[in-house]
Design an enzyme around this catalytic site. Structure first.
Site, PDB file in Angstrom:
ATOM      1  N   HIS A 137       3.415  12.535 -30.787  1.00 56.85           N
ATOM      2  CA  HIS A 137       3.448  13.492 -31.802  1.00 56.85           C
ATOM      3  C   HIS A 137       3.888  12.855 -33.034  1.00 56.85           C
ATOM      4  O   HIS A 137       4.567  13.513 -34.001  1.00 56.85           O
ATOM      5  CB  HIS A 137       4.378  14.405 -31.324  1.00 56.85           C
ATOM      6  CG  HIS A 137       4.403  14.815 -29.781  1.00 56.85           C
ATOM      7  ND1 HIS A 137       4.909  14.284 -28.768  1.00 56.85           N
ATOM      8  CD2 HIS A 137       3.221  15.564 -29.192  1.00 56.85           C
ATOM      9  CE1 HIS A 137       4.544  14.779 -27.698  1.00 56.85           C
ATOM     10  NE2 HIS A 137       3.526  15.506 -28.023  1.00 56.85           N
TER      11      HIS A 137
HETATM   12  S1  FES Z   1       6.370  11.679 -30.799  1.00 58.04           S
HETATM   13 FE1  FES Z   1       6.411  12.753 -28.904  1.00 58.04          FE
HETATM   14  S2  FES Z   1       6.678  11.500 -27.233  1.00 58.04           S
HETATM   15 FE2  FES Z   1       6.807  10.240 -29.139  1.00 58.04          FE
END
Ligand code: FES
Ligand code: HEM
Lengths: 172, 413
Positions: A137
């Site tokens: 993410h």
């Molecule tokens: S940014 Fe969501 S798990 Fe690493």
């Protein structure tokens, strides 16, 4: 029956509530084993610590080892990375921590390779801060493994470890 | 169940059974004589299609378990064993894995049908809520099942989803420990999810009974959204809707078979054919398509806890729809404004689904944020306000009058 109840209402109520209470306490006590069986068992907890030979890891290189089912990054940092990590203003960090508080020896950065967002393994030497980048993410970590950008709330965790001698480290 | 049964047992064994367990008259009232609005269209066949899907998942699932090994060292290879060695194992597994997608496709159509025709409104609120309970159980079942394969997506999907619970303040770590039974997703996790994957479909079957029971109190809603006023508005469930539902199920089976036989992996992720590796996360982890809109909402918020809360509300808000929609008129046919916002919402959900499959960066992030904002706007502002400001079109007098007018107009033309 009706006459009985009218004569001794309080005694009956007392027995009723007392029985219910004993039943509820018993049910509560019995619930715990059924919940606790889900927690890590003795065999899982027995996987305590590991020893790693780090003598072959050259400057700028890293290895990933498994400890308690999780990846642990052992990175031999370059001088540039160490100074970049030291120059950051601590007040600007989301999870303020000085680089020197995250290492025992500045050239060895040892941390749990699990993104503090939702648990993916970040990729090394990527991202906007030259440290780690989590592809899941989009969390960016710096050369000290501190969170700089993206959804993760915390810096990459530092496990307990000791250097046994110059070439060996014990994690956990 | 409130269908007035005219069940009259004639044969001796049926009479014998009836006096002891009146199950045949119950079935007769619920699925034969049940008075059903005569104007139901094909969007009303998805309830039957969903029962078919549940049956398919249970039958194929029970068979898969006979060949599957729930252990981290063997789960992945036992799935490959099903694919290569077990007679027709590939067929059973492809029916089960594509069956989950078909199940969700049908449930989404079923839910959007409800949103369009206002089927959640008084007196059907509880039917809708029980439906949402089924939906939440379905997502749980599908998630648990996907983990069993123990491929890369199984493992990393499980890691990300279980970590969502870790974001909950105070109890997060405790919950994580209960979910994992260790320090990360591992063998204990696989075992408990296997147990739950077997259990949940039977819970779903139980809630389906309640869902249908609650449905049979007021009876079906219908495309006009007006109440049934008398026997002239209804037909018996059998043979009119048994045959319509059967026809729809057969059409659905053809569509289903296209996937099973010609593109069995089109809806899956190639990464799940790589065995789980805890040291390397695939470059793009994405959930199965049916969870993508919620995943997009989770990712559009740059904060762990708030992202989890937003995703939770996005699902929970659906439970509240009967009270968020303030309009008394059920069917969107007679709600000129709501009709447009319905389609906008559907498009928004599709956009969220698309964004959920893309990396969370650049334009995708911007679009994802707008679509997320619109999702909440739809439920919390548009739905309540529309009911107050919209002037609905005049409602027809009765179902039967509307049906007769339509066929008269058809003949004249
Ligand atoms: S940014 Fe969501 S798990 Fe690493
Ligand atoms: C609500 C109904 C169900 C849904 C939505 C569902 C969903 C799924 C999904 C998505 C998978 C992964 C498929 C793959 O990629 O291979 C799966 C696997 C599996 N399921 Fe289910 N399932 C359901 C019911 C059942 C039942 C009732 C059983 C057993 C009694 C079962 C047993 C299995 C097994 C053993 C696997 C692993 C083998 C495989 O991957 O094919 N499932 N399920």
């Amino acid at each position: 029956m009706t006459a009985d109840q009218a004569e001794e209402p309080t005694r009956r109520d007392f027995l009723y509530i007392a029985t219910g209470t004993v039943g509820a306490v018993g049910a509560g006590a019995l619930a715990w084993p059924f919940i606790h069986q889900l927690n890590p068992d003795a065999s899982v907890k027995a996987l305590a610590s590991i020893e790693v030979d780090i003598s072959a890891i050259g400057e700028g290189a890293a290895v990933t080892v498994t400890w308690r089912g999780k990846p642990v990054f052992i990175r031999h940092r370059t001088a540039a990375e160490i100074s970049a990590a030291g120059e950051v203003k601590i007040e600007e960090l989301r999870d303020p921590q000085a680089d020197k508080d995250r290492v025992q020896k500045p050239e060895w950065l040892i941390m749990v390779g699990v993104c503090t967002h939702l648990g993916c393994v970040p990729l090394g030497q990527k991202g906007d801060f030259g440290g780690w980048f989590c592809p899941c993410h989009g969390s960016h970590y710096d050369t000290s493994g501190r969170i700089r950008k993206g959804p993760a709330p915390n810096n990459l965790a530092i496990p307990e470890y000791v250097f046994l001698d110059d070439g060996r480290v014990k994690i956990g | 169940m409130s269908g007035h049964s005219e069940f009259q047992p004639t044969s001796a064994p049926v009479k014998w059974l009836e006096r002891r367990l009146p199950i045949l008259s119950l079935m007769h009232g619920a699925a034969v004589a049940f008075p059903t609005p005569k104007n139901l269209n094909y969007w009303w066949t998805f309830g039957g299609i969903l029962m078919f899907c549940l049956g398919v998942q249970i039958i194929t699932g029970v068979i898969l378990v006979m060949h599957f090994t729930p252990h981290v060292d063997m789960a992945f290879s036992s799935v490959e064993h099903i694919m290569r060695d077990v007679n027709y194992g590939w067929l059973i597994r492809y029916i089960h894995s594509n069956g989950a997608s078909m199940f969700f496709l049908a449930v989404y159509i079923h839910m959007f049908r409800g949103l369009y025709y206002g089927s959640y409104k008084e007196p059907r609120e509880l039917i809708w809520i029980l439906g949402m309970v089924i939906y939440v159980l379905m997502t749980a079942a599908a998630f648990f099942g996907y983990v069993l394969v123990w491929g890369q997506m199984s493992f990393w999907g499980a890691t990300v989803i279980t970590n969502l619970f870790g974001a909950i303040p105070l109890v997060g770590d405790f919950l994580l420990s209960l979910l994992w039974g260790g320090f990360s997703v591992d063998n204990p996790t696989l075992n408990r999810l296997f147990s739950l994957h077997y259990l949940v479909p039977f819970l779903i079957a139980g809630v389906v009974v309640l869902h249908i029971w609650a449905l049979h109190v007021p009876g079906n809603n219908n495309p006009l959204g007006i109440d049934v006023k008398g026997p002239q508005d209804t037909v018996t469930f059998h043979p009119y809707y048994t045959i319509k539902d059967t026809f729809a199920v057969v059409m659905f089976m053809i569509f289903f078979a296209l996937f099973v036989f010609y593109m069995p992996n089109a809806l899956g992720e190639p990464d799940n054919y790589i065995e789980a590796n805890r040291l390397s996360t695939p470059a793009h982890i994405v959930p199965e398509w049916y969870l993508l809109p919620f995943y997009a909402i989770l990712r559009s918020i740059p904060d762990k806890l708030l992202g989890v809360i937003a995703m939770g509300i996005a699902i929970f808000v659906l439970f509240l729809v009967p009270w968020l929609d303030t309009s008394k008129v059920r069917s969107a046919r007679f709600r000129p404004l709501y009709k447009q916002f319905f389609w906008l919402f559907l498009i928004d959900a599709l956009i969220l689904g698309y964004i959920g499959a893309k990396p969370a960066e650049g334009m995708y992030l911007v679009i994802g944020r707008i679509a997320t904002a619109y999702y909440f706007l739809h439920f919390f502002i548009i739905l309540p306000v529309l009911g107050l400001v919209e002037t609905p079109k005049p409602l027809p007098e009765s179902i039967s009058k509307s049906v007769l007018d339509k066929s008269a107009a058809g003949k004249a033309a």
